[in-house]
Scaffold this active site. Structure first.
Site, short mmCIF file in Angstrom:
data_model
loop_
_atom_site.label_atom_id
_atom_site.label_comp_id
_atom_site.label_asym_id
_atom_site.label_seq_id
_atom_site.Cartn_x
_atom_site.Cartn_y
_atom_site.Cartn_z
N LYS A 13 0.88 -1.14 -0.05
CA LYS A 13 -0.20 0.00 0.03
C LYS A 13 0.87 1.33 -0.15
O LYS A 13 0.48 2.17 -0.83
CB LYS A 13 -0.73 -0.08 1.30
CG LYS A 13 -1.93 -1.17 1.34
CD LYS A 13 -2.57 -1.10 2.53
CE LYS A 13 -1.91 -0.90 3.72
NZ LYS A 13 -1.46 -2.30 4.30
N ARG A 127 11.50 -6.19 4.83
CA ARG A 127 11.47 -4.81 4.76
C ARG A 127 12.42 -4.08 5.68
O ARG A 127 12.21 -4.36 7.04
CB ARG A 127 9.71 -4.44 4.81
CG ARG A 127 9.68 -2.88 5.05
CD ARG A 127 8.17 -2.76 4.96
NE ARG A 127 7.33 -3.08 6.11
CZ ARG A 127 6.19 -2.56 6.40
NH1 ARG A 127 5.48 -1.83 5.63
NH2 ARG A 127 5.66 -3.14 7.48
N ARG A 160 11.25 -2.71 11.11
CA ARG A 160 10.08 -2.39 12.07
C ARG A 160 10.01 -3.42 13.12
O ARG A 160 9.95 -4.39 12.86
CB ARG A 160 8.68 -1.95 11.31
CG ARG A 160 7.99 -0.89 11.57
CD ARG A 160 7.01 -0.49 10.62
NE ARG A 160 5.85 -1.14 10.57
CZ ARG A 160 4.75 -0.79 10.05
NH1 ARG A 160 4.70 -0.08 9.05
NH2 ARG A 160 3.48 -1.58 10.08
N ARG A 171 -1.06 -8.82 13.34
CA ARG A 171 -1.32 -7.76 12.45
C ARG A 171 -2.27 -8.73 11.24
O ARG A 171 -3.17 -8.34 10.76
CB ARG A 171 -0.25 -7.25 11.75
CG ARG A 171 0.11 -6.01 12.71
CD ARG A 171 1.56 -5.57 12.29
NE ARG A 171 1.55 -4.85 11.05
CZ ARG A 171 2.83 -5.01 10.39
NH1 ARG A 171 3.91 -5.46 10.64
NH2 ARG A 171 2.71 -4.36 9.09
P1 AP5 Z 1 4.76 -1.68 1.74
O1 AP5 Z 1 4.50 -0.86 0.89
O2 AP5 Z 1 5.64 -1.18 2.84
O3 AP5 Z 1 3.35 -2.42 2.57
P2 AP5 Z 1 2.19 -1.80 3.23
O4 AP5 Z 1 1.15 -2.75 2.28
O5 AP5 Z 1 2.44 -0.50 3.21
O6 AP5 Z 1 2.26 -2.60 4.55
P3 AP5 Z 1 2.38 -2.03 6.16
O7 AP5 Z 1 3.01 -3.02 6.88
O8 AP5 Z 1 2.70 -0.78 6.10
O9 AP5 Z 1 0.72 -2.15 6.45
P4 AP5 Z 1 0.05 -2.36 7.58
O10 AP5 Z 1 -1.20 -2.08 7.15
O11 AP5 Z 1 0.17 -3.31 8.41
O12 AP5 Z 1 0.68 -1.24 8.58
P5 AP5 Z 1 0.56 0.17 9.02
O13 AP5 Z 1 1.66 1.06 9.00
O14 AP5 Z 1 -0.67 0.77 7.92
O15 AP5 Z 1 5.50 -3.12 1.40
C1 AP5 Z 1 6.13 -4.06 2.16
C2 AP5 Z 1 7.54 -4.38 1.68
O16 AP5 Z 1 7.47 -5.08 0.45
C3 AP5 Z 1 8.54 -3.19 1.49
O17 AP5 Z 1 9.84 -3.62 1.78
C4 AP5 Z 1 8.45 -2.89 -0.17
O18 AP5 Z 1 9.69 -2.43 -0.63
C5 AP5 Z 1 8.24 -4.45 -0.58
N1 AP5 Z 1 7.34 -4.50 -1.81
C6 AP5 Z 1 6.01 -3.64 -2.11
N2 AP5 Z 1 5.48 -3.82 -3.25
C7 AP5 Z 1 6.25 -4.94 -3.69
C8 AP5 Z 1 6.02 -5.56 -4.92
N3 AP5 Z 1 4.96 -5.55 -5.80
N4 AP5 Z 1 6.99 -6.53 -4.91
C9 AP5 Z 1 8.19 -7.06 -4.23
N5 AP5 Z 1 8.22 -6.27 -3.20
C10 AP5 Z 1 7.31 -5.32 -2.93
O19 AP5 Z 1 -0.23 0.15 10.39
C11 AP5 Z 1 0.68 0.01 11.59
C12 AP5 Z 1 -0.03 -0.42 12.88
O20 AP5 Z 1 -0.75 1.04 12.98
C13 AP5 Z 1 -1.32 -1.37 12.55
O21 AP5 Z 1 -0.52 -2.42 13.16
C14 AP5 Z 1 -2.29 -0.60 13.87
O22 AP5 Z 1 -1.53 -1.07 15.08
C15 AP5 Z 1 -1.96 0.89 13.59
N6 AP5 Z 1 -3.07 1.20 12.65
C16 AP5 Z 1 -2.73 1.47 11.47
N7 AP5 Z 1 -4.08 2.15 10.91
C17 AP5 Z 1 -5.01 1.74 11.61
C18 AP5 Z 1 -6.27 2.05 11.52
N8 AP5 Z 1 -6.99 2.46 10.43
N9 AP5 Z 1 -7.13 1.49 12.80
C19 AP5 Z 1 -6.32 1.25 13.80
N10 AP5 Z 1 -5.10 0.94 14.05
C20 AP5 Z 1 -4.61 1.24 12.79
MG MG Z 2 2.53 0.89 4.98
#
Ligand code: AP5
Ligand code: MG
Length: 222
Positions: A13, A127, A160, A171
């Site tokens: 994402k 990552r 992370r 998660r």
């Molecule tokens: P990356 O783009 O970093 O993936 P992402 O989908 O952004 O994954 P996140 O881990 O950030 O999502 P998440 O939803 O768990 O965490 P968030 O920070 O939102 O890509 C991942 C890796 O793959 C990278 O190394 C990249 O280089 C590689 N990659 C990408 N695309 C690729 C491809 N096509 N091919 C190969 N490699 C690829 O949330 C963190 C925490 O915050 C949650 O656990 C929760 O505690 C809290 N939180 C956040 N939002 C909410 C909410 N709405 N409600 C309640 N709590 C929340």
């Molecule tokens: Mg993210």
């Protein structure tokens, strides 16, 4: 235009939203990044949220919803936003719709980035982020030019803490238990589009752009 990117942890994402926001001139708002920034700044909200983030649990809605809405209502968001990681629950989707309606806006597209569990695990395991600006790399799929250093600002790369162990597993479990309700909610509104997120970063980006182009009837290219 207001777009949602919905996908599991590690689905890509953040990687895709960053590129799309430049191409489409939309503001990228990522709830996880906002929590991270608030924690770095040691704000009350950041400290409260971090307890949940560390465990891989969802931060309660009464903290999350106002934080994201505040950013959506800022002047920089008026031309449109790409929301990444929000909404994640049915309650968040419903409040988002109601609040947008209040300011005469709406969600145009909810794009589901669908990635296999095996691929998610290897993306999370490899990552790394840079310490200064949170630029994202992957040790195998998007390696930095110099090992352990950010290409853009030279700062050291780190993993992370919630990308490993019990927090990472939590998660994934929460995502698969909760988010189908969000998908269903936008599907009923005919706003849901599905994109296969398993292929390379560039080909996923091309598929996302084609979904947006179909919707707008315009031809934005990479
Ligand atoms: P990356 O783009 O970093 O993936 P992402 O989908 O952004 O994954 P996140 O881990 O950030 O999502 P998440 O939803 O768990 O965490 P968030 O920070 O939102 O890509 C991942 C890796 O793959 C990278 O190394 C990249 O280089 C590689 N990659 C990408 N695309 C690729 C491809 N096509 N091919 C190969 N490699 C690829 O949330 C963190 C925490 O915050 C949650 O656990 C929760 O505690 C809290 N939180 C956040 N939002 C909410 C909410 N709405 N409600 C309640 N709590 C929340
Ligand atoms: Mg993210």
């Amino acid at each position: 235009m207001n777009i949602l990117l919905i996908g599991a942890p590690g689905a890509g994402k953040g990687t895709q939203a960053e590129k799309l926001s430049q191409l489409l001139a939309l503001r990228h708002i990522a709830s996880g990044d906002l929590f991270h920034k608030a924690f770095e700044e040691q704000t009350e909200l950041g400290l409260k949220a971090q307890r949940y983030v560390d465990l891989g649990e969802l931060v309660p809605d009464e903290i999350t919803i106002p934080m994201v809405m505040l950013h959506i209502e800022e002047p920089e968001s008026m031309q449109g936003v790409i929301l990444d990681g929000f909404p994640r629950t049915l309650a968040q989707s419903q409040v988002l719709d109601a609040e947008l309606l209040r300011i005469n806006r709406q969600i145009d597209l909810a794009i589901h980035l669908k990635v296999s569990r095996e691929e998610l695990l290897s993306r999370l395991a490899g990552r790394v982020f840079c310490q200064v600006n949170q630029h994202v790399y992957h040790i195998k799929f998007r390696p930095p030019k110099v090992a352990d250093r950010c290409d853009l600002d030279g700062s050291k790369l780190y993993q992370r803490p919630d990308d490993a162990g019990e927090a990472m597993r939590r998660r994934l479990v929460i995502y698969f238990n909760q988010t189908f309700q969000v998908l269903d909610y936008y599907s009923r509104q005919n706003k849901l589009r599905e994109v296969d997120g398993n292929s390379s970063i560039d080909s996923v980006q091309a598929m996302l752009l084609s979904v947006v182009n179909d919707y707008t009837g315009r031809e934005t290219r990479v």
